[in-house]
Design a protein around this motif. Structure first.
Motif, PDB file in Angstrom:
ATOM      1  N   MET A  47     -19.347  15.244 -41.706  1.00 35.63           N
ATOM      2  CA  MET A  47     -20.371  16.059 -42.409  1.00 35.63           C
ATOM      3  C   MET A  47     -21.234  14.974 -43.126  1.00 35.63           C
ATOM      4  O   MET A  47     -21.727  15.669 -44.179  1.00 35.63           O
ATOM      5  CB  MET A  47     -19.648  17.074 -43.248  1.00 35.63           C
ATOM      6  N   GLY A  78     -23.949  13.503 -42.030  1.00 33.96           N
ATOM      7  CA  GLY A  78     -25.086  13.342 -41.478  1.00 33.96           C
ATOM      8  C   GLY A  78     -25.104  12.310 -40.114  1.00 33.96           C
ATOM      9  O   GLY A  78     -23.972  11.409 -39.869  1.00 33.96           O
ATOM     10  N   ALA A 112     -24.762  18.086 -40.271  1.00 30.80           N
ATOM     11  CA  ALA A 112     -24.076  18.813 -41.394  1.00 30.80           C
ATOM     12  C   ALA A 112     -24.940  19.789 -42.034  1.00 30.80           C
ATOM     13  O   ALA A 112     -24.553  20.547 -42.581  1.00 30.80           O
ATOM     14  CB  ALA A 112     -23.673  17.679 -42.424  1.00 30.80           C
ATOM     15  N   SER A 113     -26.378  19.615 -41.677  1.00 29.49           N
ATOM     16  CA  SER A 113     -27.387  20.453 -42.474  1.00 29.49           C
ATOM     17  C   SER A 113     -28.483  20.829 -41.412  1.00 29.49           C
ATOM     18  O   SER A 113     -28.846  20.320 -40.339  1.00 29.49           O
ATOM     19  CB  SER A 113     -27.534  20.078 -43.497  1.00 29.49           C
ATOM     20  N   LEU A 114     -29.417  21.931 -41.815  1.00 29.85           N
ATOM     21  CA  LEU A 114     -30.493  22.150 -41.114  1.00 29.85           C
ATOM     22  C   LEU A 114     -31.454  20.817 -41.206  1.00 29.85           C
ATOM     23  O   LEU A 114     -32.327  20.500 -40.409  1.00 29.85           O
ATOM     24  CB  LEU A 114     -31.068  23.428 -41.860  1.00 29.85           C
ATOM     25  N   ASP A 118     -30.549  17.816 -41.204  1.00 32.66           N
ATOM     26  CA  ASP A 118     -30.185  16.965 -40.080  1.00 32.66           C
ATOM     27  C   ASP A 118     -30.829  17.144 -38.867  1.00 32.66           C
ATOM     28  O   ASP A 118     -31.411  16.478 -38.028  1.00 32.66           O
ATOM     29  CB  ASP A 118     -28.648  16.853 -39.839  1.00 32.66           C
ATOM     30  N   SER A 134     -23.558  20.808 -32.561  1.00 31.49           N
ATOM     31  CA  SER A 134     -22.868  20.934 -34.016  1.00 31.49           C
ATOM     32  C   SER A 134     -21.754  21.665 -33.869  1.00 31.49           C
ATOM     33  O   SER A 134     -21.624  22.556 -33.227  1.00 31.49           O
ATOM     34  CB  SER A 134     -24.067  21.560 -34.771  1.00 31.49           C
ATOM     35  N   ALA A 168     -20.076  22.075 -38.978  1.00 30.91           N
ATOM     36  CA  ALA A 168     -21.016  22.425 -39.668  1.00 30.91           C
ATOM     37  C   ALA A 168     -21.361  23.808 -39.578  1.00 30.91           C
ATOM     38  O   ALA A 168     -21.629  24.780 -40.610  1.00 30.91           O
ATOM     39  CB  ALA A 168     -22.387  21.819 -39.914  1.00 30.91           C
ATOM     40  N   ALA A 182     -21.865  25.485 -43.317  1.00 31.23           N
ATOM     41  CA  ALA A 182     -22.980  24.601 -43.925  1.00 31.23           C
ATOM     42  C   ALA A 182     -24.346  24.823 -43.030  1.00 31.23           C
ATOM     43  O   ALA A 182     -25.343  24.589 -43.658  1.00 31.23           O
ATOM     44  CB  ALA A 182     -22.480  23.305 -44.064  1.00 31.23           C
ATOM     45  N   LEU A 183     -24.173  25.281 -41.939  1.00 32.43           N
ATOM     46  CA  LEU A 183     -25.223  25.583 -41.006  1.00 32.43           C
ATOM     47  C   LEU A 183     -25.191  26.802 -40.485  1.00 32.43           C
ATOM     48  O   LEU A 183     -24.284  27.322 -39.702  1.00 32.43           O
ATOM     49  CB  LEU A 183     -25.219  24.271 -40.015  1.00 32.43           C
ATOM     50  N   ALA A 214     -30.618  28.294 -37.970  1.00 26.16           N
ATOM     51  CA  ALA A 214     -31.202  26.929 -37.248  1.00 26.16           C
ATOM     52  C   ALA A 214     -31.890  27.094 -36.006  1.00 26.16           C
ATOM     53  O   ALA A 214     -32.945  26.337 -35.845  1.00 26.16           O
ATOM     54  CB  ALA A 214     -29.828  25.902 -37.076  1.00 26.16           C
TER      55      ALA A 214
END
Length: 239
Positions: free
Chosen positions: A174, A176, A200-202, A204, A219, A222, A227-228, A233
């Protein structure tokens, strides 16, 4: 850029490993087929499946779970882990997988990759898993002196559908993705490159997309951790 939700299978369960270590697995569910159905319902175009036990065993181990997933979904799915001979490739494609991912054999038996890509156009991808730029094999347990870009370039003329590049040190952490290294690979070869490890995130996903050199991103953790948000997304990537 296509987002591939990941379902990693260990002992029939959905899990995520930390940096590829089998003894550092977090179980996220006992019903992989239901998880696949949920990802499809959220709007995904593809699924990414991994037979983790198979990657170590060198042969399919979670076949029942994979078959249950294929029965539950209509979207295409790709599978890696334990696929090391033509008979296994034929078996999985015959069961309805859209694409097989060849990892260890891409290093140990590149001729098999070429033979399979000729026999099944558009249905064979190469999985390149690396630590610090060097390729690892056998479920990431063995490291080689082969460099990522050299291996990818060696398949330029083979007709493989994609290269799935995993930065092992980022996988499940997580922290990146390795945007720079993945984009460099994408620019170095004509084969579409799919990023794996660390998303780990939008933000990214957007960073990967905005390189203009990456065809897809995988992914797992996440999405399971929340987290996502998959639907969010997918909408953002379409935009």
């Amino acid at each position: 850029m296509i987002l591939y939700p990941a379902i990693d299978l260990k002992n029939g369960q959905c899990v995520r490993l930390l940096r590829g270590e089998m003894d550092r697995a977090t179980v996220f569910g006992d019903d992989p087929a239901a998880q696949a159905g949920a990802f499809q319902a959220a709007g995904c175009e593809w699924l990414h499946l991994v037979d983790l036990n198979g990657a170590f065993a060198g042969q399919p181990v979670n076949a029942a779970a994979v078959e249950a997933i294929l029965a539950a979904i209509d979207v295409p799915a790709q599978l890696g882990g334990g696929i090391r001979d033509m008979a296994t490739i034929e078996m999985w494609l015959g069961k309805g997988l859209a694409r097989v991912i060849l990892g260890t054999v891409a290093v140990e038996n590149p001729d098999l990759v070429r033979e399979a890509a000729r026999a099944f156009p558009g249905q064979v991808a190469v999985g390149i898993d690396a630590r610090k730029g060097r390729v690892a094999t056998k479920g990431w347990a063995e490291e080689t002196d082969v460099m990522v870009t050299d291996l990818a370039k060696s398949f330029e003329d083979a007709g493989v559908a994609a290269v799935i590049y995993t930065d092992i040190d980022r996988d499940g952490a997580m922290g990146g993705p390795n945007v720079e290294a993945t984009a460099a690979l994408g620019r170095a070869v004509s084969i579409p490159v799919i990023a794996s490890g660390g998303v780990a995130s939008l933000a990214d996903l957007i960073a990967l997309r905005d390189t203009g050199a990456i065809a897809g991103a995988i992914s797992g953790r996440a999405l399971y951790d929340g987290a996502l948000d998959l639907a969010e997304a997918l909408t953002a990537l379409e935009g």
